[in-house]
Design a protein around this motif. Structure first.
Motif, short mmCIF file in Angstrom:
data_model
loop_
_atom_site.label_atom_id
_atom_site.label_comp_id
_atom_site.label_asym_id
_atom_site.label_seq_id
_atom_site.Cartn_x
_atom_site.Cartn_y
_atom_site.Cartn_z
N THR A 4 26.11 58.30 -24.70
CA THR A 4 26.91 58.07 -26.00
C THR A 4 28.47 58.25 -25.88
OG1 THR A 4 26.64 60.37 -26.72
CG2 THR A 4 24.85 58.89 -27.32
N SER A 29 32.19 59.09 -28.75
CA SER A 29 32.58 58.74 -30.01
C SER A 29 33.68 57.89 -30.36
CB SER A 29 33.10 60.43 -30.23
OG SER A 29 32.01 61.40 -30.17
N THR A 65 30.02 53.08 -31.02
CA THR A 65 29.59 54.21 -31.73
C THR A 65 28.96 54.17 -32.89
OG1 THR A 65 31.93 55.24 -30.43
CG2 THR A 65 30.88 56.25 -32.57
N TYR A 79 25.17 55.23 -33.50
CA TYR A 79 24.62 56.58 -33.92
C TYR A 79 24.08 56.32 -35.13
CZ TYR A 79 27.13 59.78 -30.66
OH TYR A 79 27.61 60.75 -29.51
N GLU A 80 24.27 55.47 -36.06
CA GLU A 80 23.54 55.52 -37.37
C GLU A 80 22.31 54.84 -37.19
OE1 GLU A 80 23.98 53.45 -41.78
OE2 GLU A 80 26.03 53.39 -40.43
N GLU A 98 20.10 57.71 -35.21
CA GLU A 98 19.74 58.35 -36.28
C GLU A 98 18.62 58.26 -37.20
OE1 GLU A 98 19.24 62.33 -38.07
OE2 GLU A 98 20.17 61.83 -36.31
N GLY A 101 20.57 62.35 -26.80
CA GLY A 101 22.04 61.83 -26.67
C GLY A 101 22.91 62.56 -25.70
N CYS A 140 29.70 64.06 -34.50
CA CYS A 140 28.27 63.46 -34.82
C CYS A 140 27.74 63.95 -36.12
CB CYS A 140 27.25 63.93 -33.50
SG CYS A 140 27.64 63.03 -32.00
N TYR A 164 28.23 60.85 -38.71
CA TYR A 164 26.85 59.97 -38.68
C TYR A 164 25.54 61.02 -39.18
CZ TYR A 164 29.51 56.27 -36.66
OH TYR A 164 30.25 55.31 -36.35
N VAL A 175 24.27 63.32 -37.49
CA VAL A 175 23.42 63.31 -36.47
C VAL A 175 22.34 64.65 -36.47
CG1 VAL A 175 23.24 63.21 -33.76
CG2 VAL A 175 24.50 61.62 -35.00
N VAL A 190 22.07 66.31 -29.13
CA VAL A 190 23.37 65.87 -28.23
C VAL A 190 23.44 67.02 -27.12
CG1 VAL A 190 25.55 65.02 -28.41
CG2 VAL A 190 24.20 64.37 -30.07
N PHE A 219 26.13 53.69 -24.59
CA PHE A 219 25.11 53.50 -25.23
C PHE A 219 24.12 52.37 -24.84
CE2 PHE A 219 28.01 55.04 -28.31
CZ PHE A 219 27.18 55.78 -29.19
#
Length: 159
Positions: free
Chosen positions: A32, A34, A39, A42-43, A46, A61, A82, A86, A88, A92, A127
């Motif tokens: 991952t 940011s 990026t 991430y949504e 999750e 992650g 994160c 998002y 998260v 991570v 990603f």
């Protein structure tokens, strides 16, 4: 081949994290960043985590700064980003290299089990996603452009 769940990685705080904690689960391992065009995934990651965590699935992650210096922050900054941006809740871990001489052993094994396009092992960008079965073996490798929601059917088959 080595089971992914036989490996040890570093938690966000730098302490050893034994992936055997996830033995018997379906995993989606993702490098991952940011500050990447991908990026917003991430949504979606999750959403997968929340939808399937109770059924034996985990997203893992691993922040990486090897592509365009798109993950410059330290562990606290990454965790804060994160959580606040998002929401998260999936794990991570510590920032890793995914390519080169200092590549984390986890990513060395992931790439060995699931080479990329034309058999190349190198990860091309942030990603990149690896779907790991309950036996700890890689089932599929997905390009950064593959949206998390497009992996749902493959996850459901393994659950």
């Amino acid at each position: 081949m080595t089971a992914i769940t036989d490996l040890t990685v570093k938690a966000a705080d730098g302490t050893p994290a034994d992936l055997s904690t996830y033995a018997g689960k379906v995993l989606l391992v993702v490098n991952t960043a940011s500050k990447c065009g991908f990026t917003p995934q991430y949504e979606g990651l999750e959403a997968l985590h929340r939808d399937y965590a109770g059924k034996g699935f985990e997203v893992l992650g691993f922040p990486c700064n090897q592509f365009g210096a798109q993950e410059p922050g330290d562990a606290a900054e990454i965790a804060n980003f994160c959580a606040l941006t998002y929401d998260v809740t999936f794990p991570v871990f510590a920032k890793v290299d995914v390519n080169g001489a200092n590549a984390d052993p986890l990513f060395v094994e992931l790439k060995k089990q699931a080479p990329g396009f034309l058999g190349t092992e190198g990860i091309k960008w942030n990603f990149t996603k690896f779907l790991v079965g309950k036996d700890g073996q890689v089932v599929e490798r997905y390009a950064p452009t593959t949206k998390p929601e497009d992996i749902r059917k493959d996850i459901e088959k393994l659950l």
